[in-house]
Design an enzyme around this catalytic site. Structure first.
Site, short mmCIF file in Angstrom:
data_model
loop_
_atom_site.label_atom_id
_atom_site.label_comp_id
_atom_site.label_asym_id
_atom_site.label_seq_id
_atom_site.Cartn_x
_atom_site.Cartn_y
_atom_site.Cartn_z
CB CYS A 195 63.00 18.38 -97.60
SG CYS A 195 62.92 19.16 -95.86
CE1 TYR A 196 58.56 12.49 -94.04
CE2 TYR A 196 58.44 11.57 -96.33
CZ TYR A 196 58.12 11.62 -95.09
OH TYR A 196 57.60 10.43 -94.50
N GLY B 260 58.08 16.99 -97.29
CA GLY B 260 56.83 16.84 -96.87
C GLY B 260 56.93 17.06 -95.50
CG ASP C 228 44.84 32.19 -115.03
OD1 ASP C 228 46.12 32.63 -115.57
OD2 ASP C 228 44.97 32.27 -113.85
CE LYS D 150 48.41 34.85 -114.41
NZ LYS D 150 46.75 34.74 -114.03
CD GLU E 162 62.22 22.35 -103.64
OE1 GLU E 162 63.53 22.44 -103.82
OE2 GLU E 162 61.54 22.35 -102.88
CG HIS F 191 63.25 22.97 -99.70
ND1 HIS F 191 62.29 22.10 -100.12
CD2 HIS F 191 63.41 22.82 -98.30
CE1 HIS F 191 61.74 21.67 -99.18
NE2 HIS F 191 62.24 22.04 -98.14
P1 XMP Z 1 46.88 35.47 -102.98
O1 XMP Z 1 46.03 36.55 -102.84
O2 XMP Z 1 46.42 33.88 -102.51
O3 XMP Z 1 46.83 35.36 -104.57
O4 XMP Z 1 48.38 35.72 -102.27
C1 XMP Z 1 48.01 34.88 -105.29
C2 XMP Z 1 47.23 35.03 -106.78
O5 XMP Z 1 46.06 34.43 -106.99
C3 XMP Z 1 45.20 35.37 -107.39
N1 XMP Z 1 43.98 34.89 -106.88
C4 XMP Z 1 43.11 34.33 -107.40
N2 XMP Z 1 42.90 34.00 -108.69
N3 XMP Z 1 41.04 33.12 -108.13
C5 XMP Z 1 41.61 33.13 -108.89
O6 XMP Z 1 41.73 32.84 -110.26
C6 XMP Z 1 40.86 33.38 -106.92
O7 XMP Z 1 39.75 33.33 -105.94
C7 XMP Z 1 41.83 34.13 -106.40
N4 XMP Z 1 42.18 34.63 -105.43
C8 XMP Z 1 43.60 35.05 -105.56
C9 XMP Z 1 45.76 36.76 -106.73
O8 XMP Z 1 45.40 37.70 -107.71
C10 XMP Z 1 47.21 36.55 -107.07
O9 XMP Z 1 47.63 36.71 -108.30
#
Ligand code: XMP
Length: 512
Positions: A82-83, A55, A228, A368, A172, A170
């Site tokens: 950690c915390y 934290g 997703d 993911k 993890e 950490h």
């Molecule tokens: P960033 O740019 O935040 O992206 O490093 C991390 C992962 O998230 C996806 N990403 C999104 N997915 N809605 C989504 O469902 C969003 O608004 C959004 N913005 C970023 C990005 O493609 C990457 O896989």
């Protein structure tokens, strides 16, 4: 069937869900609850073990997360990270103090008690990934030191009689090379877990739960065709079949030909009830002249919901909305105790006056790669499960500055070339996410004998396990060369191609 369950008590650190994901990877089910959860609620369950997370605060700061010390008397093994370890030390009468300087990153870790269960099969000299200001300076009565770093005398501590353990680093994160072994030791050696949890069970349980929860209800899914939302929708489809209608809002910001491909697979092969709404013009007019990334996201998020509401009205009363929100969307939009980085449209941008009674997010706790595993479990073919993640706001967050139909078309073409060449080179599985970005930058070039003043396209390609941190992909020069030469030759108004070589952090994966 009740599974062996580990409780992760969330003290507000950035890696808390990562701990959950590691525990599940080790085939043990876990629940993550905020530190404000009453002790009675914890007592009412039979947890095999408890993990206190990290934290951002100091145990001495006013209002810093704490917990009823009676938790230490439940007889349940506890691992503080950690915390969490500092809190354990502080609450049990040890001492915590600010370190001379903040310790961040790799530290050489020496295991000083190799017989400690947490360090079973861990070499005496190893490494721990640190991120702390305070540290434990005196362990509580009954505890002893089990590991140390050059600047942190209490790298780890334990009280085996009470099955209480604390680590300052950490375990993890990937940067702690033996971290997984240590977590495994806690789960299997200390807590006595047998490992009875698998993704197939998660899918079955979720489908069963949804069947009960959604009985007799009309369900609507936000369907984008991405991994997703298709996994979430298919899960609901398996639970309630034709009670589910999917609305596929084609906002015109998808990749080249993507809308048609998605329909042919999910509507036809999987026989899901999907309505495709062509809302391109609507989105374009709302976005006209808007340059601020957060406003773009908010506009798209709101417009998405409006289109849904209109479609929902057409199909009659709808009770429940399904969304494919996954864990990184949740954490990066800011939980109670973590800071906001980006408002991902399916979380932060949700309008207050949403007209649906219930929201169902079956993937909310998954990362993911877990979502992909769930997709495979349900029989989604590899080429779909392994599609790259694509953000909800689509190409809008890959076009810097204002968005026009011409810019979308230009980016779609450049992006299609990049993806085609990466796939041809056989790199598509190795690279976690790769795409083109239309920077709003124009620069001088020369074509034939004439001066040009055209756009710069940036290529972004990253490798990552969990999308919370990432490295840039080391694509061979020949591949980059082919992509660059094809883009400037085949896509009008692009005269320069650059490759983004930044890690996350400090950059994010998307450019907006
Ligand atoms: P960033 O740019 O935040 O992206 O490093 C991390 C992962 O998230 C996806 N990403 C999104 N997915 N809605 C989504 O469902 C969003 O608004 C959004 N913005 C970023 C990005 O493609 C990457 O896989």
């Amino acid at each position: 069937m009740e599974h062996e369950t580990i409780l992760i008590l969330d003290f507000g650190g950035q890696y808390n869900q990562l701990i959950g994901r590691r525990v599940r990877d080790l085939n043990v089910y876990c629940e993550i609850l905020p530190y404000r959860t009453p002790l009675d609620k914890i007592k009412a369950r039979t947890y095999k073990g408890i993990i206190f997370t990290g934290g951002p605060k100091s145990v001495y700061a006013p209002g810093s997360p704490s917990y009823d010390p009676a938790i230490f008397d439940l007889g349940i093994p506890i691992l503080g990270i950690c915390y969490g370890a500092q809190f354990m030390a502080y609450a049990l009468g040890g001492q915590v103090a600010p370190a001379a300087e903040r310790e961040y990153g790799h530290s050489d870790l020496t295991i000083t008690d190799t017989s400690d269960l947490i360090f079973k099969n861990v070499p005496k000299q190893t490494a721990g990934w640190m991120s702390h200001t305070d540290q434990i300076t005196r362990v509580p009565a009954g505890f002893h030191i089990t590991a140390a770093t050059p600047t942190c005398p209490v790298g780890a501590m334990s009280c085996p009689e009470r099955r209480l353990y604390g680590v300052q680093f950490h375990p993890e994160v990937n940067h702690t090379p033996e971290g997984n072994t240590m977590l495994r030791n806690f789960l299997y050696e200390v807590c006595g877990c047998s490992g009875d949890w698998q993704m197939s069970t998660f899918v079955e349980n979720t489908v069963d739960r949804l069947r009960t929860e959604l009985a007799g209800k009309k369900v609507l899914a936000a369907f984008s065709g991405g991994v997703d939302s298709s996994v979430a929708s298919l899960m609901v489809h398996k639970a309630v079949g034709s009670q589910l209608t999917c609305i596929f809002v084609d906002h015109g910001l998808l990749r080249k030909n993507e809308g048609d491909e998605v329909m042919s697979v999910f509507a036809h092969s999987f026989n899901m009830n999907i309505i495709r709404v062509n809302a391109r013009e609507r989105f374009l007019s709302k976005l006209a002249g808007v340059t601020d990334p957060e406003r773009k996201r908010k506009i798209i998020g709101e417009e998405f919901i409006r289109v849904f509401e209109e479609e929902a009205r057409k199909i009659g009363k709808v009770d429940v909305l399904v969304q494919g929100t996954i864990y990184p969307d949740v954490i990066e939009s800011g939980t109670d105790d973590a800071a906001t980085i980006k408002s991902h449209h399916n979380v932060g941008g949700l309008p207050k006056n949403i007209e649906f009674k219930e929201l169902v997010e079956p993937l909310r706790d998954l990362f993911k790669d877990e979502v992909r595993r769930a997709g495979t479990e349900m029989g989604i073919p590899d080429e779909l499960v392994w599609r790259q993640p694509f953000p909800g706001p689509g190409l809008a967050v890959r076009i810097l500055g204002d968005i026009t139909a011409d810019k979308i078309a230009l980016l779609q073409d450049a992006d299609a070339i990049f993806r085609e060449e990466v796939a041809k080179a056989g790199l598509n599985r190795e690279i976690s996410q790769y795409f083109a970005v239309l920077t709003n930058l124009r620069s001088v070039g020369v074509m034939g004998d004439s001066r040009t003043y055209d756009y710069t396209v940036a290529l972004r390609a990253v490798t990552t396990q969990d999308f919370m941190t990432s490295d840039w992909a080391k694509i061979p020069y020949e591949v980059l060369e082919r992509v660059s030469s094809r883009i400037v030759n085949e896509v009008q108004h692009v005269n320069r191609v650059v490759y983004d070589i930044t890690t996350k952090p400090p950059a994010t994966i998307e450019w907006e």
